[in-house]
Design a protein around this motif. Structure first.
Motif, PDB file in Angstrom:
ATOM      1  N   ARG A 188       0.842  -0.891   0.014  1.00 44.85           N
ATOM      2  CA  ARG A 188       0.053   0.158   0.493  1.00 44.85           C
ATOM      3  C   ARG A 188       0.394   1.145   0.274  1.00 44.85           C
ATOM      4  O   ARG A 188       1.675   1.366   0.780  1.00 44.85           O
ATOM      5  N   ARG A 240       1.635   5.166  -0.561  1.00 48.00           N
ATOM      6  CA  ARG A 240       0.034   6.965  -0.906  1.00 48.00           C
ATOM      7  C   ARG A 240       0.808   7.547  -2.011  1.00 48.00           C
ATOM      8  O   ARG A 240       2.161   7.472  -2.435  1.00 48.00           O
ATOM      9  N   THR A 241      -0.024   8.215  -2.755  1.00 45.22           N
ATOM     10  CA  THR A 241      -0.171   9.320  -3.904  1.00 45.22           C
ATOM     11  C   THR A 241      -0.596   9.880  -3.878  1.00 45.22           C
ATOM     12  O   THR A 241      -1.030  10.105  -2.538  1.00 45.22           O
ATOM     13  N   GLY A 258      -3.768  10.143  -1.803  1.00 45.30           N
ATOM     14  CA  GLY A 258      -3.821   9.116  -0.102  1.00 45.30           C
ATOM     15  C   GLY A 258      -3.470   8.190  -0.476  1.00 45.30           C
ATOM     16  O   GLY A 258      -2.607   7.358  -1.949  1.00 45.30           O
ATOM     17  N   LEU A 259      -3.391   6.771   0.229  1.00 44.11           N
ATOM     18  CA  LEU A 259      -2.995   5.406   0.037  1.00 44.11           C
ATOM     19  C   LEU A 259      -3.677   4.463  -0.882  1.00 44.11           C
ATOM     20  O   LEU A 259      -4.991   4.974  -1.173  1.00 44.11           O
TER      21      LEU A 259
END
Length: 258
Positions: free
Chosen positions: A146, A148-149, A152-153
């Motif tokens: 997972r 972070r972008t 958001g995650l």
């Protein structure tokens, strides 16, 4: 197909998934992948792909992008980023809120490289502060994490498929990274993907050449076109001319590139 231009040399961005193994000096220097003198004999036919071009079943409607022949699947939008010469730098398939990024690389004749590539991806994720875990999937051991972008995650899933002198790296993003059954059209695309490796010697891990269909490249050669519908590429697709272009959707976050 959504097509966006990107200035540059026209080469793919270098793949970061490089590790040292037990190789000859020539391989360590990235000079050759193997002897190119004879065409590679096809492996025993597999029930599902990705397929080598020598073993691909006939009759699959495809969008011809050079080393990759992407199947035309309903409800899947093909997004391609290319330079001013039509050389593709990124392919992303989108279905609803899920995305699938595709890459294809040269591999040695003697063995697959997904195991070592996967280990380096995991190491790089750890360096970036991202925990990743291995899991068994349809194509063997895969990597899940997972990240972070800007939005958001986001869940991502790295899948690697070793073929005869090539490696397909597929990165699922969004709901399909957690539950493959959420986006069956993306799975259908990967299962029906065809790789045309060619017979030329290439450095191990070098991205195989990808390019826009001739008609699309010519239509956008003046730089005035940044988006081209899938139907405009019909002349460059094998049997895809009858497919309708997918509706525009809000772009999903792009898989984080490593």
């Amino acid at each position: 197909m959504i097509f966006s231009r990107k200035s540059g040399s026209g080469r793919h961005a270098k793949d970061d998934t490089r590790v040292s193994g037990t190789r000859s000096l020539e391989e360590e220097l990235g000079l050759v992948d193997d002897e190119p003198e004879e065409p590679v004999a096809p492996k025993a036919s597999r029930p599902e792909g990705p397929y080598d071009v020598t073993e691909a079943p006939a009759g699959i409607p495809q969008l011809d992008l050079g080393a990759l022949k992407v199947p035309a699947v309903d409800d899947v939008e093909v997004r391609v980023q290319a330079d001013n010469e039509g050389k593709i730098q990124q392919i992303v398939l989108v279905h609803n809120d899920s995305a699938l990024q595709l890459g294809v690389f040269a591999a040695p004749r003697s063995e697959g490289i997904w195991g070592e590539v996967r280990a380096e991806i995991r190491k790089q994720l750890f360096t970036d502060g991202v925990a990743a875990e291995e899991a068994d999937g349809e194509w063997g051991v895969e990597l899940r994490a997972r990240v972070r972008t800007p939005d958001g995650l986001t869940d991502i899933r790295f899948v690697g498929i070793d073929g005869p002198r090539w490696l397909v790296r597929a990165v699922f993003q969004g709901p399909a990274a957690v539950d493959p059954d959420v986006a069956p059209p993306l799975l259908e695309c990967l299962r029906s993907l065809v790789v045309d490796r060619g017979h030329e010697a290439m450095p191990v891990r070098e991205p195989l050449p990808l390019h826009l269909p001739k008609e699309v490249a010519e239509a956008s050669a003046d730089g005035s076109t940044s988006e081209v519908p899938l139907t405009a590429a019909a002349g460059g697709a094998n049997g895809a001319g009858e497919a309708d272009g997918p509706e525009r959707r809000k772009p999903s976050p792009r898989p984080r590139r490593k």
